[in-house]
Design a protein around this motif. Structure first.
Motif, mmCIF file in Angstrom:
data_model
loop_
_atom_site.group_PDB
_atom_site.id
_atom_site.type_symbol
_atom_site.label_atom_id
_atom_site.label_comp_id
_atom_site.label_asym_id
_atom_site.label_seq_id
_atom_site.Cartn_x
_atom_site.Cartn_y
_atom_site.Cartn_z
ATOM 1 N N GLN A 189 0.790 -0.792 -0.328
ATOM 2 C CA GLN A 189 -0.022 -0.045 -0.183
ATOM 3 C C GLN A 189 1.502 1.159 -0.232
ATOM 4 O OE1 GLN A 189 -1.974 1.075 3.692
ATOM 5 N NE2 GLN A 189 -3.743 1.463 2.575
ATOM 6 N N ALA A 190 1.913 1.510 0.855
ATOM 7 C CA ALA A 190 3.060 2.489 0.875
ATOM 8 C C ALA A 190 3.791 2.424 -0.741
ATOM 9 C CB ALA A 190 3.783 2.479 1.752
ATOM 10 N N GLN A 191 4.342 1.763 -1.086
ATOM 11 C CA GLN A 191 4.386 1.454 -2.139
ATOM 12 C C GLN A 191 3.556 1.807 -3.483
ATOM 13 O OE1 GLN A 191 7.360 1.514 -1.171
ATOM 14 N NE2 GLN A 191 8.461 0.463 -2.388
ATOM 15 N N SER A 192 2.432 1.451 -3.705
ATOM 16 C CA SER A 192 1.698 1.578 -4.124
ATOM 17 C C SER A 192 0.969 3.721 -4.548
ATOM 18 C CB SER A 192 0.070 1.152 -4.829
ATOM 19 O OG SER A 192 -0.546 1.575 -3.136
ATOM 20 N N ALA A 251 -4.681 -2.038 -3.799
ATOM 21 C CA ALA A 251 -3.545 -1.995 -2.574
ATOM 22 C C ALA A 251 -4.537 -1.504 -1.143
ATOM 23 C CB ALA A 251 -2.876 -1.513 -2.663
ATOM 24 N N ASP A 252 -5.772 -0.582 -0.894
ATOM 25 C CA ASP A 252 -5.655 -0.206 0.052
ATOM 26 C C ASP A 252 -6.975 -1.200 0.545
ATOM 27 O OD1 ASP A 252 -4.559 2.592 0.094
ATOM 28 O OD2 ASP A 252 -6.218 3.440 -0.830
ATOM 29 N N GLY A 253 -8.061 -1.937 -0.486
ATOM 30 C CA GLY A 253 -8.850 -2.851 -0.100
ATOM 31 C C GLY A 253 -8.327 -3.941 -0.089
ATOM 32 N N LYS A 254 -7.222 -4.248 -0.514
ATOM 33 C CA LYS A 254 -6.177 -5.486 0.201
ATOM 34 C C LYS A 254 -6.229 -5.612 1.883
ATOM 35 C CE LYS A 254 -2.907 -9.030 -0.616
ATOM 36 N NZ LYS A 254 -1.462 -9.240 -1.011
ATOM 37 N N VAL A 255 -5.867 -4.077 2.502
ATOM 38 C CA VAL A 255 -5.014 -4.174 4.045
ATOM 39 C C VAL A 255 -7.106 -3.846 4.461
ATOM 40 C CG1 VAL A 255 -4.401 -1.619 4.943
ATOM 41 C CG2 VAL A 255 -3.826 -2.474 3.026
ATOM 42 N N ILE A 256 -7.500 -3.236 4.068
ATOM 43 C CA ILE A 256 -9.246 -3.112 4.413
ATOM 44 C C ILE A 256 -9.225 -4.167 4.728
ATOM 45 C CG2 ILE A 256 -11.403 -2.651 3.687
ATOM 46 C CD1 ILE A 256 -11.028 -0.146 2.423
ATOM 47 N N GLU A 257 -9.663 -6.016 3.550
ATOM 48 C CA GLU A 257 -9.766 -6.949 3.371
ATOM 49 C C GLU A 257 -8.979 -7.522 4.688
ATOM 50 O OE1 GLU A 257 -9.736 -10.861 1.291
ATOM 51 O OE2 GLU A 257 -8.826 -9.014 -0.019
ATOM 52 N N LEU A 258 -8.009 -7.476 5.116
ATOM 53 C CA LEU A 258 -7.221 -8.265 5.676
ATOM 54 C C LEU A 258 -7.202 -7.935 7.403
ATOM 55 C CD1 LEU A 258 -3.669 -9.105 4.105
ATOM 56 C CD2 LEU A 258 -5.732 -10.646 4.066
ATOM 57 N N ASN A 262 -7.997 0.930 6.383
ATOM 58 C CA ASN A 262 -6.709 1.450 5.628
ATOM 59 C C ASN A 262 -6.091 2.273 6.273
ATOM 60 O OD1 ASN A 262 -8.505 3.141 4.914
ATOM 61 N ND2 ASN A 262 -8.206 3.222 3.019
ATOM 62 N N ASN A 263 -6.334 2.858 7.589
ATOM 63 C CA ASN A 263 -5.586 4.265 8.199
ATOM 64 C C ASN A 263 -5.183 3.229 10.053
ATOM 65 O OD1 ASN A 263 -7.091 5.878 6.119
ATOM 66 N ND2 ASN A 263 -8.999 5.907 7.853
ATOM 67 N N ALA A 485 13.453 4.685 4.664
ATOM 68 C CA ALA A 485 12.747 4.170 6.565
ATOM 69 C C ALA A 485 11.541 5.442 6.462
ATOM 70 C CB ALA A 485 13.291 3.710 7.429
ATOM 71 N N ARG A 486 11.511 6.409 5.939
ATOM 72 C CA ARG A 486 10.312 7.845 5.664
ATOM 73 C C ARG A 486 9.066 6.791 5.265
ATOM 74 N NH1 ARG A 486 12.123 8.094 0.774
ATOM 75 N NH2 ARG A 486 10.979 7.344 -0.667
ATOM 76 N N THR A 487 8.138 8.006 6.906
ATOM 77 C CA THR A 487 6.827 7.974 6.737
ATOM 78 C C THR A 487 6.136 7.938 5.790
ATOM 79 O OG1 THR A 487 6.486 8.320 9.076
ATOM 80 C CG2 THR A 487 4.954 8.394 7.990
ATOM 81 N N VAL A 488 5.272 7.084 4.605
ATOM 82 C CA VAL A 488 4.510 7.389 3.651
ATOM 83 C C VAL A 488 3.331 7.569 3.544
ATOM 84 C CG1 VAL A 488 6.076 6.244 2.129
ATOM 85 C CG2 VAL A 488 4.784 5.176 2.769
ATOM 86 N N ASN A 489 2.067 7.082 4.739
ATOM 87 C CA ASN A 489 1.266 7.126 4.648
ATOM 88 C C ASN A 489 0.831 8.359 5.922
ATOM 89 O OD1 ASN A 489 1.483 4.720 2.987
ATOM 90 N ND2 ASN A 489 0.082 2.824 5.173
#
Length: 490
Positions: A189-192, A251-258, A262-263, A485-489
């Motif tokens: 998700q971060a990469q996307s 990618a957001d949908g996958k995080v929500i599913e798991l 997604n936040n 290692a910077r924050t991307v979200n």
């Protein structure tokens, strides 16, 4: 070297960069070519004085362009490094509340109850009452108890304990794999999101460049064909942005599913991966075999061997002849009688030797299964220690080249296009190569996460690493740049 000669040299380099100079050099030039784009409007103002008035009418677009850097951030603009221990606890709290994890906790409680149930007496006493109505009435009272002579209770308790240990090992391995899957989803998700930001910045930059191209066309410094090329580039960037947005939504949908939403405060942790791999790689070769034998993923297979041996003991205990002792009191008329009896089953027709042989074969099967599992994990560990350090080295080279090398050369290329010394087609081709190199760098980061998390999940080391040593490793020195290692979200 004058600007024209430099521009021609750079154009030749970029036309063959990805094919002959390799990915690392092209990737190294990428960020600086894009980061240097912020200066291109000022250069154009210097080299095109006749069009100053026309450019001033495009001030909003210029400000938008100058406000966004299209490459990787420079060191002084990197987001401060966020240690793994600062954002991980909240994620683990959310992870432990998942229904799948709660079901695992219930299974653990079930295993504990199974141990308590096994640690109970095998035989209960039997009470017998008898009354006979005859010329002389008789009454009798009997009590019998079968003795656990073969220790069936002890064997059953050992079996339940081993089964509980196997269950706990399996649950631990499942949990490691579940957490690895979710961390990988967050990394993707971060990469996307970075790819989406990059695509948006590319789109903004191309719009600004198209405005410059229109002004150059009006001034007679650019052909109509070249302007159409810039318009086609804008259409391509628009499509790339749409695809990047779609990938980000997936990618957001996958995080929500798991994970349910997604936040999450996720930060890259390639630094921790680098330290972990460095320590594992520096371990002496003679320690690899003991290290592999202690992997949590082997705990279940080892317990299976012990369980097979207990099964053989249980077969022997279950088929053993346990004696029964009985006491009886009888009253017949005026006579009182007391009796004591002992009974032992005779294993004459069936001595259960075949069942014992089957159980013994089970031990050999379990041992071979353990050796097979150990061989697979040993091979995966060697592959992991061989491949991931090289990925990290290539990533470190990529980062260093992006932040140290090629800035002036990439900037000069943009200046030469604005001055008309480099054709638009050559300039756009170079920019596309640089953009592709940046996206390859994102794919390299994803490959590092995928390789590390897959191995840590399969070997069962992820949870012990996160619970026990994450904070210590986060504080350890590393040669990896903090920008990794910077924050991307948000």
């Amino acid at each position: 070297m004058n600007k024209t000669t430099l521009a021609r040299t750079l154009a030749c380099l970029f036309r063959s960069g990805l094919l002959s100079c390799g990915l690392v050099l092209a990737a190294g030039l990428l960020a600086f070519a894009l980061a240097a784009e912020n200066d291109t409007l000022e250069v154009f103002l210097e080299t095109n004085p006749l069009e100053t008035k026309a450019i001033e009418t495009q001030a909003p677009e210029a400000e938008v362009f100058k406000a966004k850097s299209l490459g990787l951030p420079a060191k002084e603009t990197d987001t401060p490094y966020v240690a793994l221990g600062q954002w991980l606890p909240a994620l683990l709290t959310q992870f432990n509340q998942l229904p799948e994890v709660q079901a695992q906790l219930t299974r653990q409680q079930q295993a504990e109850l199974a141990i308590q149930a096994a640690d109970r007496a095998v035989y209960n006493p039997e009470l017998g009452l008898n009354y006979q109505n005859a010329d002389t009435d008789s009454y009798s009272l009997g009590l019998s108890q079968t003795l656990d002579w073969a220790d069936k209770r002890g064997v059953a308790t050992k079996r339940a304990e081993l089964e509980a240990q196997i269950l706990l090992a399996d649950i631990g391995l499942e949990r490691n794999q579940m957490l690895a899957e979710r961390l990988l989803a967050l990394a993707e998700q971060a990469q996307s999101r970075k790819a989406l930001i990059f695509a948006e910045q590319q789109l903004r930059f191309t719009k600004a460049q198209l405005s410059i191209a229109k002004q150059r066309l009006a001034a007679g410094d650019l052909s109509n064909v070249e302007l159409q090329l810039m318009q086609l580039e804008l259409a391509t960037n628009t499509a790339d942005y749409a695809l990047a947005e779609q990938a980000a939504l997936v990618a957001d949908g996958k995080v929500i599913e798991l994970l349910g939403n997604n936040n999450f405060a996720f930060s890259e942790f390639i630094k921790e991966i680098h330290v972990f791999v460095t320590q594992a790689k520096q371990a002496p070769a003679t320690e690899l075999s003991p290290l592999t034998s202690t992997l949590p993923a082997l705990a279940s297979a080892y317990q299976q061997v012990l369980l097979a041996r207990v099964n053989a003991m249980q077969v022997k205990a279950d088929t053993s002849a346990d004696p029964t002792i009985s006491l009886a009191a009888e009253k017949e008329g005026t006579d009182n009688k007391l009796g004591v009896g002992v009974s032992i089953p005779l294993q004459v027709r069936n001595n259960y030797s075949e069942l014992q042989a089957v159980a013994d074969k089970g031990i050999a099967i379990a041992e071979q299964g353990y050796l097979a599992r150990e061989r697979v994990l040993t091979a995966k560990q060697k592959q992991f220690l061989y491949a991931l350090p090289r990925l990290l080295e290539r990533y470190q080279d990529w980062r260093e080249l992006v932040q140290v090398s090629g800035a002036k050369a990439a900037k000069s290329l943009s200046q030469q296009w604005q001055a008309g010394d480099v054709s638009t087609s050559e300039y756009l081709q170079s920019r596309r190569q640089l953009a592709a190199s940046y996206l390859v760098g994102l794919n390299l980061e994803t490959a590092i996460y995928q390789s590390w998390l897959t191995w840590m999940g399969e070997s069962g080391q992820l949870m012990p690493f996160l619970n026990g040593t994450a904070e210590q490793i986060s504080q350890a020195p590393s040669h990896m740049p903090n920008a990794a290692a910077r924050t991307v979200n948000p």
